[in-house]
Design a protein around this motif. Structure first.
Motif, PDB file in Angstrom:
ATOM      1  N   VAL A 241      97.960  28.531  12.923  1.00  0.00           N
ATOM      2  CA  VAL A 241      98.996  27.958  12.050  1.00  0.00           C
ATOM      3  C   VAL A 241      99.545  29.044  11.120  1.00  0.00           C
ATOM      4  CG1 VAL A 241      99.423  26.349  10.150  1.00  0.00           C
ATOM      5  CG2 VAL A 241      98.142  25.584  12.158  1.00  0.00           C
ATOM      6  N   GLU A 242      98.656  29.878  10.591  1.00  0.00           N
ATOM      7  CA  GLU A 242      99.074  30.993   9.730  1.00  0.00           C
ATOM      8  C   GLU A 242      99.999  31.949  10.482  1.00  0.00           C
ATOM      9  OE1 GLU A 242      97.132  35.040   7.794  1.00  0.00           O
ATOM     10  OE2 GLU A 242      95.798  33.348   8.218  1.00  0.00           O
ATOM     11  N   LEU A 243      99.733  32.170  11.769  1.00  0.00           N
ATOM     12  CA  LEU A 243     100.535  33.090  12.565  1.00  0.00           C
ATOM     13  C   LEU A 243     101.947  32.567  12.776  1.00  0.00           C
ATOM     14  CD1 LEU A 243     100.834  35.590  14.436  1.00  0.00           C
ATOM     15  CD2 LEU A 243      99.945  34.149  16.294  1.00  0.00           C
ATOM     16  N   TYR A 244     102.085  31.293  13.121  1.00  0.00           N
ATOM     17  CA  TYR A 244     103.384  30.779  13.540  1.00  0.00           C
ATOM     18  C   TYR A 244     104.244  30.230  12.411  1.00  0.00           C
ATOM     19  CZ  TYR A 244     101.916  31.430  18.336  1.00  0.00           C
ATOM     20  OH  TYR A 244     101.510  31.990  19.514  1.00  0.00           O
ATOM     21  N   SER A 245     103.652  29.805  11.327  1.00  0.00           N
ATOM     22  CA  SER A 245     104.430  29.187  10.245  1.00  0.00           C
ATOM     23  C   SER A 245     105.556  30.069   9.718  1.00  0.00           C
ATOM     24  CB  SER A 245     103.496  28.786   9.096  1.00  0.00           C
ATOM     25  OG  SER A 245     102.622  27.762   9.506  1.00  0.00           O
ATOM     26  N   PRO A 246     105.362  31.390   9.536  1.00  0.00           N
ATOM     27  CA  PRO A 246     106.439  32.203   8.956  1.00  0.00           C
ATOM     28  C   PRO A 246     107.704  32.324   9.800  1.00  0.00           C
ATOM     29  CG  PRO A 246     104.319  33.311   8.705  1.00  0.00           C
ATOM     30  CD  PRO A 246     104.104  32.164   9.640  1.00  0.00           C
ATOM     31  N   VAL A 247     107.623  32.078  11.110  1.00  0.00           N
ATOM     32  CA  VAL A 247     108.819  32.258  11.942  1.00  0.00           C
ATOM     33  C   VAL A 247     109.592  30.952  12.127  1.00  0.00           C
ATOM     34  CG1 VAL A 247     107.785  34.183  13.178  1.00  0.00           C
ATOM     35  CG2 VAL A 247     107.604  31.884  14.143  1.00  0.00           C
ATOM     36  N   LEU A 248     109.079  29.859  11.579  1.00  0.00           N
ATOM     37  CA  LEU A 248     109.756  28.573  11.722  1.00  0.00           C
ATOM     38  C   LEU A 248     110.766  28.381  10.595  1.00  0.00           C
ATOM     39  CD1 LEU A 248     106.737  26.265  12.671  1.00  0.00           C
ATOM     40  CD2 LEU A 248     108.334  27.427  14.200  1.00  0.00           C
ATOM     41  N   THR A 249     111.944  27.869  10.935  1.00  0.00           N
ATOM     42  CA  THR A 249     112.953  27.555   9.930  1.00  0.00           C
ATOM     43  C   THR A 249     113.037  26.041   9.729  1.00  0.00           C
ATOM     44  OG1 THR A 249     114.643  27.679  11.677  1.00  0.00           O
ATOM     45  CG2 THR A 249     114.296  29.646  10.317  1.00  0.00           C
ATOM     46  N   GLU A 250     113.404  25.335  10.790  1.00  0.00           N
ATOM     47  CA  GLU A 250     113.456  23.871  10.711  1.00  0.00           C
ATOM     48  C   GLU A 250     112.202  23.230  11.307  1.00  0.00           C
ATOM     49  OE1 GLU A 250     117.057  22.305  12.319  1.00  0.00           O
ATOM     50  OE2 GLU A 250     118.297  23.873  11.434  1.00  0.00           O
ATOM     51  N   GLY A 251     111.602  23.887  12.268  1.00  0.00           N
ATOM     52  CA  GLY A 251     110.436  23.313  12.933  1.00  0.00           C
ATOM     53  C   GLY A 251     109.214  23.301  12.052  1.00  0.00           C
ATOM     54  N   LYS A 252     108.274  22.446  12.412  1.00  0.00           N
ATOM     55  CA  LYS A 252     107.001  22.385  11.696  1.00  0.00           C
ATOM     56  C   LYS A 252     105.863  22.600  12.681  1.00  0.00           C
ATOM     57  CE  LYS A 252     106.522  17.317  12.010  1.00  0.00           C
ATOM     58  NZ  LYS A 252     107.753  17.058  12.775  1.00  0.00           N
ATOM     59  N   VAL A 253     104.707  22.947  12.180  1.00  0.00           N
ATOM     60  CA  VAL A 253     103.543  23.137  13.028  1.00  0.00           C
ATOM     61  C   VAL A 253     102.833  21.804  13.214  1.00  0.00           C
ATOM     62  CG1 VAL A 253     101.295  24.248  13.232  1.00  0.00           C
ATOM     63  CG2 VAL A 253     103.242  25.545  12.368  1.00  0.00           C
ATOM     64  N   ILE A 254     102.487  21.494  14.454  1.00  0.00           N
ATOM     65  CA  ILE A 254     101.726  20.276  14.753  1.00  0.00           C
ATOM     66  C   ILE A 254     100.369  20.703  15.293  1.00  0.00           C
ATOM     67  CG2 ILE A 254     101.642  18.138  16.094  1.00  0.00           C
ATOM     68  CD1 ILE A 254     104.672  18.196  16.233  1.00  0.00           C
ATOM     69  N   PRO A 255      99.317  20.625  14.477  1.00  0.00           N
ATOM     70  CA  PRO A 255      97.992  21.067  14.920  1.00  0.00           C
ATOM     71  C   PRO A 255      97.280  20.004  15.749  1.00  0.00           C
ATOM     72  CG  PRO A 255      97.905  20.409  12.625  1.00  0.00           C
ATOM     73  CD  PRO A 255      99.327  20.238  13.055  1.00  0.00           C
ATOM     74  N   MET A 256      96.490  20.453  16.708  1.00  0.00           N
ATOM     75  CA  MET A 256      95.692  19.560  17.551  1.00  0.00           C
ATOM     76  C   MET A 256      94.639  20.403  18.253  1.00  0.00           C
ATOM     77  SD  MET A 256      98.514  18.846  20.611  1.00  0.00           S
ATOM     78  CE  MET A 256      99.722  18.200  19.469  1.00  0.00           C
TER      79      MET A 256
END
Length: 478
Positions: free
Chosen positions: A208-223
Motif C-alpha cells: 500500500v505504501e508503494l502504490y499510494s503515491p502514484v494514485l490521483t483519483e484511484g484508491k488502494v483496496i487491500p485484500m
C-alpha cells in the motif's frame, strides 16, 4: 503472528528505491510514475539485453518510449525523469540488491489452454533473479496476471529457495495486478483503484505504501494475495464474457436481419436506480495478452482450490464458452468475406484481400494475440492473396506490414477492416474504387467504421458485424 517483518520494515524506513522488471506496456508506465513521485528517490527498470528487446535499454535511457501507439504523456514523462536522473534502465539484475521494493510485470501466456497449463517460464526466471539478490526488508510485488494461489505457492517457494530468506518474516511479498489498457496507460494507473494483496498484513501495508503515491483519483483496496489474484482474473473474465454477449447478439441480429447497433442503443438507454444493463461493443474478435488467457487462469485456480466445485453436472463453464464465442469472430469475418465474394461470383481462392489493421485495439501498436492472425491464416489456407496495413505496428513474425494504405488496397477484390484505427474512419468509396479498379469491390467492416449506405450506393458489396439490416442489400450498378 510473528512481528519480525514489521520490525525489519520499521528499521529499514520508507521505500525510496524501486525496481521494475519487464519494460513493456505495464512496466514502462509504472516505472515512469514511480520515478515522477517525490516520495521515491530512484527507479531502475530491468530489461534483458536480448536480440529481440535489448533496443529498449538505450531508448528508455534517452527518454524515448519504445511503445509505438498513441500513449498520451508517456514520452514527455520519460524525458522528464531521465533528465532528472530519477530513472535508469539496466540489464544488470545484480542491482536488485540496491532496492527497497521491486515489481514484476512479465507476461504469463498459456502454452495449452485446453490443458490449463500456463507458460510461467519467463515469470519464474524473473522471480529467480529477484531471489538471487533479495535482501531482508525488501518488498516483492507480482503485477503479472497469475493463476490464483501462485503468489503464496510458486513465487514464495522460488524466492525462499534462491535467497534463503522467509517470506512474511524476512521480506514482504504481495500481488498488485495491473489494470491498464493501451492508449491510456498513465491515466489508468493513476485513476483506477489499485488492488493490493499481501501474504500477510505487513506485506499488504508495505505494498500500500508503494502504490499510494502514484494514485490521483484511484484508491488502494487491500485484500489477501489470493483474493487479489482472483479479482484480476475475474474482472478480465467478466469483460470477455460481456464482449462475447455483444458478439453473440450481433450474430443473432445478422440472422434476424436487423441492426445490432440499434438494439445496443435501446438496451443501453435503460437506466435508473437498481438498473444495470451495461453492454459492450461487438467486433471482429478479442485480442491482447489479457482477455485471451485470463479466463484459463481463473479456471485453473478452481482446479487448485481447497474445496470441490459445486456446479451443474456436465455443464460447460460460461466463461470458457464466452472465450469460444470471441475466438469464433475472426472465423465469422472469414465467412462474411467468402459470402460477399460469392455475391460477385468470385471464389475466395485467388481473391486479393486487403486487410486494414493488424493490432488488436485501435490506435495502438499492441499486436499480442490479434484476431487478425487467425483470419490471415484462414485466408492464406484458402488460397487467397493478402496484403496487410497497419499504421502503428512496426513488425510481426511472418507478416509483411505495409505503411501505405493505398498500396495495400490497390487491385484488391475485398477490403477488410479489422481494427478501428482512426484513419480508417475517413475511408471514401470513390478513393477505394479508384485504387481497386473494380466495378464492385467487397468491403467487410469488423468494427462499425464506415457508413454502409454510402458504400452500397457507390456499388460496393458490404457486409458488417451485426448489420443484418444491410448484409443482404441489393447491389447497385454504377
Amino acid at each position: 503472528m510473528s512481528h519480525k517483518l514489521e520490525n525489519i520494515l520499521k528499521e529499514k524506513g520508507p521505500i525510496k528505491k524501486i525496481g521494475v522488471i519487464g519494460m513493456g506496456y505495464v512496466g514502462i508506465p509504472a516505472a515512469a510514475l514511480f520515478a515522477d513521485s517525490d516520495k521515491f528517490d530512484h527507479v531502475l527498470g530491468f530489461q534483458r539485453d536480448s536480440p529481440s528487446s535489448g533496443y529498449k535499454i538505450n531508448m528508455l535511457n534517452n527518454g524515448e518510449s519504445p511503445l509505438k501507439g498513441e500513449e498520451p504523456g508517456l514520452e514527455e514523462l520519460l524525458k522528464k525523469i531521465t533528465d532528472a536522473g530519477k530513472f535508469e534502465c539496466t540489464p544488470d539484475f545484480s542491482r536488485i540488491a540496491e532496492l527497497d521494493a521491486i515489481t514484476l510485470a512479465i507476461q504469463t501466456p498459456f502454452a495449452d489452454p485446453k490443458a490449463l497449463e500456463p507458460d510461467f517460464g519467463a515469470l519464474k526466471e524473473g522471480i529467480r533473479n529477484v531471489g538471487k539478490y533479495l535482501k531482508p526488508g525488501m518488498l516483492v510485488v507480482l503485477e503479472s496476471t497469475i493463476t490464483p494461489r501462485t503468489t503464496e505457492s510458486m513465487a514464495r517457494e522460488i524466492l525462499e529457495e534462491e535467497s534463503g530468506l522467509k517470506a512474511g518474516e524476512d521480506f514482504a511479498l504481495a500481488h498488485a495486478p495491473e489494470r491498464v489498457m493501451v492508449g491510456r496507460l498513465l491515466r489508468n494507473i493513476q485513476e483506477h483503484d489499485r488492488i493490493v494483496g499481501g501474504i500477510d498484513k505487513a506485506s499488504t501495508d508495505r505494498a500500500v505504501e508503494l502504490y499510494s503515491p502514484v494514485l490521483t483519483e484511484g484508491k488502494v483496496i487491500p485484500m489477501s494475495a489470493t483474493a487479489a489474484e482472483v479479482t484480476k482474473t475475474a474482472e478480465n473474465t467478466f469483460r470477455d464474457l460481456q464482449i462475447a454477449a455483444a458478439n453473440q447478439l450481433a450474430l443473432y441480429c445478422e440472422a434476424m436481419g436487423i441492426n445490432v447497433y440499434d438494439v445496443r442503443a435501446g438496451i443501453d438507454s435503460l437506466k435508473g436506480e437498481g438498473i444495470t444493463r451495461a453492454i459492450l461493443w461487438p467486433g471482429a474478435g478479442v485480442g491482447g495478452h489479457c482477455l485471451t488467457k485470463d479466463t484459463y487462469h481463473l479456471e485453473r485456480g478452481v482446479k487448485l482450490g481447497t474445496e470441490a466445485l459445486d456446479y451443474p453436472q456436465d455443464a460447460e463453464s460460461i466463461y470458457v464458452l464466452a472465450r469460444r464465442v470471441n475466438d469464433f469472430m475472426p472465423v465469422h469475418m472469414y465467412n462474411l468475406t467468402v459470402a460477399a465474394l460469392k455475391r460477385i461470383n468470385m471464389d475466395i481462392k485467388g481473391a486479393k484481400i486487403a486487410m486494414l489493421g493488424w493490432a488488436f485495439i485501435n490506435d495502438s501498436d499492441d499486436a499480442r494475440n490479434p484476431p487478425s492472425e487467425p483470419y490471415k491464416d484462414m485466408i492464406l489456407e484458402a488460397g487467397a492473396e493478402l496484403k496487410v496495413h497497419d499504421p502503428h505496428v512496426l513488425s510481426y513474425p511472418n507478416v509483411e506490414l505495409l505503411k501505405d494504405s493505398n498500396e495495400t488496397i490497390e487491385g484488391a477484390d475485398a477490403v477488410v477492416i479489422f481494427t478501428g484505427h482512426k484513419e480508417y474512419f475517413s475511408l471514401k468509396p470513390e478513393d477505394i474504387k479508384k485504387l481497386t479498379g473494380k466495378e464492385h469491390t467487397v468491403i467487410i467492416d469488423g468494427r462499425n467504421v464506415i457508413d454502409p449506405d454510402i458504400f452500397i450506393n457507390a456499388g460496393f458489396v458490404y457486409k458488417g458485424i451485426g448489420r443484418g439490416d444491410k448484409n443482404s442489400h441489393s447491389i447497385t450498378n454504377q
